[in-house]
Design a protein around this motif. Structure first.
Motif, PDB file in Angstrom:
ATOM      1  N   PRO A  19      74.210  51.645 -58.962  1.00 40.47           N
ATOM      2  CA  PRO A  19      73.884  51.157 -60.308  1.00 40.47           C
ATOM      3  C   PRO A  19      73.902  49.639 -60.434  1.00 40.47           C
ATOM      4  CG  PRO A  19      76.033  52.251 -60.264  1.00 40.47           C
ATOM      5  CD  PRO A  19      75.369  52.547 -58.964  1.00 40.47           C
ATOM      6  N   ALA A  20      74.699  48.964 -59.639  1.00 39.64           N
ATOM      7  CA  ALA A  20      74.783  47.507 -59.745  1.00 39.64           C
ATOM      8  C   ALA A  20      73.482  46.820 -59.350  1.00 39.64           C
ATOM      9  CB  ALA A  20      75.932  46.986 -58.874  1.00 39.64           C
ATOM     10  N   HIS A  21      72.631  47.504 -58.583  1.00 44.99           N
ATOM     11  CA  HIS A  21      71.373  46.901 -58.130  1.00 44.99           C
ATOM     12  C   HIS A  21      70.146  47.686 -58.601  1.00 44.99           C
ATOM     13  CE1 HIS A  21      74.384  45.366 -55.191  1.00 44.99           C
ATOM     14  NE2 HIS A  21      73.699  44.242 -55.361  1.00 44.99           N
ATOM     15  N   ALA A  22      70.321  48.534 -59.603  1.00 40.45           N
ATOM     16  CA  ALA A  22      69.196  49.328 -60.103  1.00 40.45           C
ATOM     17  C   ALA A  22      68.082  48.446 -60.651  1.00 40.45           C
ATOM     18  CB  ALA A  22      69.680  50.295 -61.182  1.00 40.45           C
ATOM     19  N   ALA A  23      68.442  47.320 -61.233  1.00 43.19           N
ATOM     20  CA  ALA A  23      67.428  46.437 -61.813  1.00 43.19           C
ATOM     21  C   ALA A  23      66.505  45.861 -60.755  1.00 43.19           C
ATOM     22  CB  ALA A  23      68.100  45.311 -62.594  1.00 43.19           C
TER      23      ALA A  23
ATOM     24  N   HIS B 173      81.975  52.495 -67.247  1.00 45.73           N
ATOM     25  CA  HIS B 173      83.068  51.717 -66.657  1.00 45.73           C
ATOM     26  C   HIS B 173      82.538  50.521 -65.866  1.00 45.73           C
ATOM     27  CE1 HIS B 173      85.707  54.980 -67.843  1.00 45.73           C
ATOM     28  NE2 HIS B 173      84.921  55.833 -67.196  1.00 45.73           N
ATOM     29  N   ALA B 174      81.332  50.078 -66.211  1.00 41.02           N
ATOM     30  CA  ALA B 174      80.699  48.989 -65.463  1.00 41.02           C
ATOM     31  C   ALA B 174      80.981  47.645 -66.124  1.00 41.02           C
ATOM     32  CB  ALA B 174      79.192  49.224 -65.379  1.00 41.02           C
ATOM     33  N   ASP B 175      80.788  46.579 -65.357  1.00 40.56           N
ATOM     34  CA  ASP B 175      80.900  45.245 -65.931  1.00 40.56           C
ATOM     35  C   ASP B 175      79.594  44.884 -66.644  1.00 40.56           C
ATOM     36  OD1 ASP B 175      79.132  44.727 -63.854  1.00 40.56           O
ATOM     37  OD2 ASP B 175      80.592  43.660 -62.626  1.00 40.56           O
ATOM     38  N   LEU B 176      79.617  43.758 -67.358  1.00 41.68           N
ATOM     39  CA  LEU B 176      78.461  43.385 -68.183  1.00 41.68           C
ATOM     40  C   LEU B 176      77.189  43.185 -67.363  1.00 41.68           C
ATOM     41  CD1 LEU B 176      77.284  42.742 -70.942  1.00 41.68           C
ATOM     42  CD2 LEU B 176      78.077  40.370 -70.655  1.00 41.68           C
ATOM     43  N   PRO B 177      77.215  42.482 -66.229  1.00 42.07           N
ATOM     44  CA  PRO B 177      75.971  42.337 -65.457  1.00 42.07           C
ATOM     45  C   PRO B 177      75.366  43.673 -65.032  1.00 42.07           C
ATOM     46  CG  PRO B 177      77.584  40.735 -64.717  1.00 42.07           C
ATOM     47  CD  PRO B 177      78.305  41.660 -65.641  1.00 42.07           C
ATOM     48  N   THR B 178      76.220  44.634 -64.664  1.00 40.71           N
ATOM     49  CA  THR B 178      75.705  45.942 -64.263  1.00 40.71           C
ATOM     50  C   THR B 178      75.095  46.670 -65.448  1.00 40.71           C
ATOM     51  OG1 THR B 178      77.305  46.133 -62.466  1.00 40.71           O
ATOM     52  CG2 THR B 178      76.316  48.179 -63.265  1.00 40.71           C
ATOM     53  N   ILE B 179      75.738  46.571 -66.605  1.00 40.70           N
ATOM     54  CA  ILE B 179      75.188  47.203 -67.809  1.00 40.70           C
ATOM     55  C   ILE B 179      73.827  46.606 -68.144  1.00 40.70           C
ATOM     56  CG2 ILE B 179      75.495  47.493 -70.305  1.00 40.70           C
ATOM     57  CD1 ILE B 179      78.514  47.658 -69.780  1.00 40.70           C
TER      58      ILE B 179
END
Length: 341
Positions: A29-33, A90-96
């Motif tokens: 999820p952290a790199h989905a973008a 439960h993610a941080d703001l950049p991941t969201i």
């Protein structure tokens, strides 16, 4: 029995994009973008530079089996929203922010496009699925305003979804957001009054209530990450929709007759593109003149009609429209002379 042509299989790309995005959200999820941005960039660059991508195959007539691509997309988008919300919890703001971009890209580029096509269906079940998709991005009033408002007033000064000559995207957005919302509720009120129905029979009301309930429930549960994800993916999806609206009729105006009524909608009142990748992913939405002239025609049957042509496909034009000087420089030389009236 209906059989698909080999060229019709290109529309299956409409399911590949959400499937790949779902896999990306679940796997990393952290790199989905990053995946969403790469896909967008590849489509935009490919259609602008590769000659083979600049034309789509012609329609071969009715292909009712292809409607199942639109229907199959609905559970995929719901799964994507659930997966994105779970990852955001439960993610941080950049991941969201990245999740909202990735999911909003699919929900806006395809979810709203497919909702639009389902809403034009003669089948009640398909129209209900259109409401579900628009509810997923908190924009249910589109299901009223587009069919009863925009299709009547497109390419006129009265239509909030038709951009005027010289109007930048950033000036257009507040006008269309406010105008479309207000006119949708006005149209729904008039419709219910004419049919002698109560507001309890209004899908617009119930879609709005459901959206408010979800927002309230997430806030009450303290699921702020999920709430932020849902709001931001909706906002990005809506931005994509309204940017496409801006592109589709920019600067084109229908003439008026002696009584001040607009002339019939013609091929010269919508911008078109026939690029292969965007038409395959977006259910031939770029064959926009034919869609307006024959609003009930299913997407596989839409033809590439003569008329104003965009400099590239929607994927690239969305980026160009965000830069008004570049957009105006490209479009004003292409815009046909305004009709008299």
């Amino acid at each position: 029995m209906t059989t698909w042509r080999l060229s019709d299989l290109r529309f299956l790309l409409g399911l590949l994009l959400p499937a790949l995005t779902l896999w990306s959200v679940l796997d990393d999820p952290a790199h989905a973008a990053v995946g969403a941005a790469v896909i967008w960039g590849v489509i935009a660059l490919g259609e602008a530079t590769v000659p083979w991508f600049r034309r789509s195959p012609p329609s071969a007539g009715p292909q009712p089996a292809l409607a199942w691509i639109l229907r199959a997309f609905v559970p995929l988008e719901i799964l994507l929203l659930v997966a994105g919300g779970a990852a955001a919890a439960h993610a941080d703001l950049p991941t969201i922010l990245g999740l909202a971009f990735a999911v909003g890209f699919v929900a806006g580029a395809q979810g709203i496009t497919f909702a639009h096509e389902l809403g034009h269906s003669r089948h009640r079940g398909d129209r209900a699925l259109g409401w579900v998709l628009m509810g997923c991005v908190m924009y249910g009033h589109f299901m009223v305003e587009h069919y009863r408002g925009h299709h009547v007033r497109a390419a006129t000064h009265d239509d909030p979804a038709s951009a005027r000559p010289g109007e930048s995207l950033w000036r257009f957005l507040p006008r269309t957001l406010a105008g479309s919302w207000m006119h949708a509720w006005k149209l729904e009120s008039e419709f219910l009054h004419l049919r002698r129905k109560s507001w309890m029979r209004s899908p617009l009301l119930w879609c709005t209530v459901a959206n408010v309930a979800v927002l309230t429930g997430l806030a009450a549960a303290g699921w702020w990450g999920v709430l932020l994800f849902w709001v931001l993916q909706s906002a990005f999806a809506i931005w994509l929709l309204e940017t496409v609206n801006y592109i589709e009729h920019y600067g084109l105006q229908r003439g008026t007759d002696a009584d001040g009524r607009p002339e019939p909608f013609g091929t010269q009142h919508a911008w078109n593109a026939d690029t292969l990748l965007s038409n395959s992913v977006l259910a031939n939405l770029q064959r926009h003149s034919d869609h307006h002239v024959h609003a009930w025609k299913p997407y596989p049957e839409l033809q590439a009609l003569p008329g104003p042509q965009l400099p590239t496909g929607y994927a690239g034009c969305i980026l160009l429209a965000a830069l008004p000087p570049v957009w105006f420089g490209l479009m004003h030389r292409r815009r046909p002379a305004p009709a008299g009236g």
